[in-house]
Design a protein around this motif. Structure first.
Motif, PDB file in Angstrom:
ATOM      1  N   GLN A  24       0.838  -1.194   0.000  1.00 45.69           N
ATOM      2  CA  GLN A  24       0.000   0.000   0.000  1.00 45.69           C
ATOM      3  C   GLN A  24       0.877   1.249   0.000  1.00 45.69           C
ATOM      4  N   GLY A  25       1.965   1.217   0.785  1.00 44.94           N
ATOM      5  CA  GLY A  25       2.891   2.343   0.834  1.00 44.94           C
ATOM      6  C   GLY A  25       3.615   2.563  -0.484  1.00 44.94           C
ATOM      7  N   VAL A  26       4.041   1.478  -1.125  1.00 53.59           N
ATOM      8  CA  VAL A  26       4.720   1.581  -2.430  1.00 53.59           C
ATOM      9  C   VAL A  26       3.757   2.162  -3.459  1.00 53.59           C
ATOM     10  N   ARG A  27       2.512   1.703  -3.436  1.00 51.76           N
ATOM     11  CA  ARG A  27       1.509   2.243  -4.361  1.00 51.76           C
ATOM     12  C   ARG A  27       1.352   3.753  -4.139  1.00 51.76           C
ATOM     13  N   ALA A  28       1.284   4.176  -2.880  1.00 60.51           N
ATOM     14  CA  ALA A  28       1.136   5.597  -2.562  1.00 60.51           C
ATOM     15  C   ALA A  28       2.341   6.395  -3.083  1.00 60.51           C
ATOM     16  N   CYS A  29       3.543   5.873  -2.873  1.00 57.20           N
ATOM     17  CA  CYS A  29       4.750   6.546  -3.384  1.00 57.20           C
ATOM     18  C   CYS A  29       4.715   6.655  -4.896  1.00 57.20           C
ATOM     19  N   GLY A  30       4.174   5.638  -5.558  1.00 56.06           N
ATOM     20  CA  GLY A  30       4.050   5.654  -7.004  1.00 56.06           C
ATOM     21  C   GLY A  30       3.151   6.764  -7.508  1.00 56.06           C
ATOM     22  N   ARG A  31       2.349   7.323  -6.613  1.00 56.49           N
ATOM     23  CA  ARG A  31       1.462   8.440  -6.952  1.00 56.49           C
ATOM     24  C   ARG A  31       1.950   9.754  -6.341  1.00 56.49           C
ATOM     25  N   GLY A  32       3.208   9.738  -5.878  1.00 54.85           N
ATOM     26  CA  GLY A  32       3.803  10.973  -5.372  1.00 54.85           C
ATOM     27  C   GLY A  32       3.494  11.298  -3.926  1.00 54.85           C
ATOM     28  N   LEU A  33       2.919  10.350  -3.187  1.00 55.66           N
ATOM     29  CA  LEU A  33       2.615  10.591  -1.780  1.00 55.66           C
ATOM     30  C   LEU A  33       3.814  10.255  -0.905  1.00 55.66           C
ATOM     31  N   LYS A  34       3.880  10.878   0.249  1.00 52.94           N
ATOM     32  CA  LYS A  34       4.963  10.657   1.201  1.00 52.94           C
ATOM     33  C   LYS A  34       4.486   9.660   2.258  1.00 52.94           C
ATOM     34  N   VAL A  35       5.280   8.613   2.468  1.00 50.39           N
ATOM     35  CA  VAL A  35       4.909   7.528   3.373  1.00 50.39           C
ATOM     36  C   VAL A  35       5.924   7.401   4.503  1.00 50.39           C
ATOM     37  N   TYR A  36       5.414   7.330   5.726  1.00 50.08           N
ATOM     38  CA  TYR A  36       6.229   7.004   6.897  1.00 50.08           C
ATOM     39  C   TYR A  36       5.726   5.671   7.427  1.00 50.08           C
ATOM     40  N   MET A  37       6.656   4.766   7.718  1.00 41.10           N
ATOM     41  CA  MET A  37       6.320   3.499   8.358  1.00 41.10           C
ATOM     42  C   MET A  37       7.069   3.431   9.686  1.00 41.10           C
TER      43      MET A  37
END
Length: 176
Positions: A24-37
């Motif tokens: 889900q995080g990789v998908r979000a990054c693929g759309r330019g979103l910033k992800v913190y885990m």
């Protein structure tokens, strides 16, 4: 950016909770979103740690020093893990208050609750502070009903069969 961020949970006895949240995080990054885990109860080397550092916009934060499994720890080590967990919670609250990311993954937060490191009421209080547009994804077994009630999506990974049942241990690149 999406209009409204939701609260997602990946839970159950089956394999794939962290994998789903990473996907889900990789998908979000693929759309330019910033992800913190933020990972709880994890300190050893894993395959996802090796590759996620190379993905722009995906940052993983660990606060726990490298130790064995929680159930093998001494009372003193458990106190240290509790302090480290408190630091992680402070970081999460700061991340939320500063709107520092678009997607916030709390990996194995339910394990931290099950082991008495995080109080349900404290997590609920933190989740109430979630910015409208921030997505929060949580993983781990034994989700308290109070957390399920506020979630928008709960997916249960159900174990039907697992290699561990046949004596096959965790395999590098597959389970870690």
């Amino acid at each position: 950016m999406f209009e409204k961020g939701l609260i997602q949970i990946y839970t159950g006895e089956g394999k794939g909770k962290t994998t789903a949240s990473v996907g889900q995080g990789v998908r979000a990054c693929g759309r330019g979103l910033k992800v913190y885990m933020v990972q709880f109860l994890k300190s050893s080397d894993t395959g996802e740690m090796n590759i996620l550092k190379d993905i722009d916009g995906f940052q993983v934060f660990r606060f726990q020093s490298e130790r064995g499994f929680f159930w093998t720890l001494s009372e003193e080590e458990i106190k240290e893990v509790k302090k480290e967990t408190d630091m992680a919670l402070e970081f999460i609250e700061k991340t939320i208050s500063e709107k520092a990311c678009d997607v916030l993954i709390l990996d194995e937060i339910m394990g931290a609750i099950s082991n008495g490191l995080v109080q349900i009421a404290n997590l609920l209080r933190i989740l109430e502070q979630k910015p409208y547009e921030m997505e929060i994804i949580m993983t781990g077994r034994n989700v308290p009903k109070e957390i399920v009630e506020i979630a928008d999506l709960v997916t249960e990974m159900k174990k039907i069969k697992h290699p561990f049942d046949k004596g096959i241990g965790a395999r590098k690149g597959i389970e870690y």
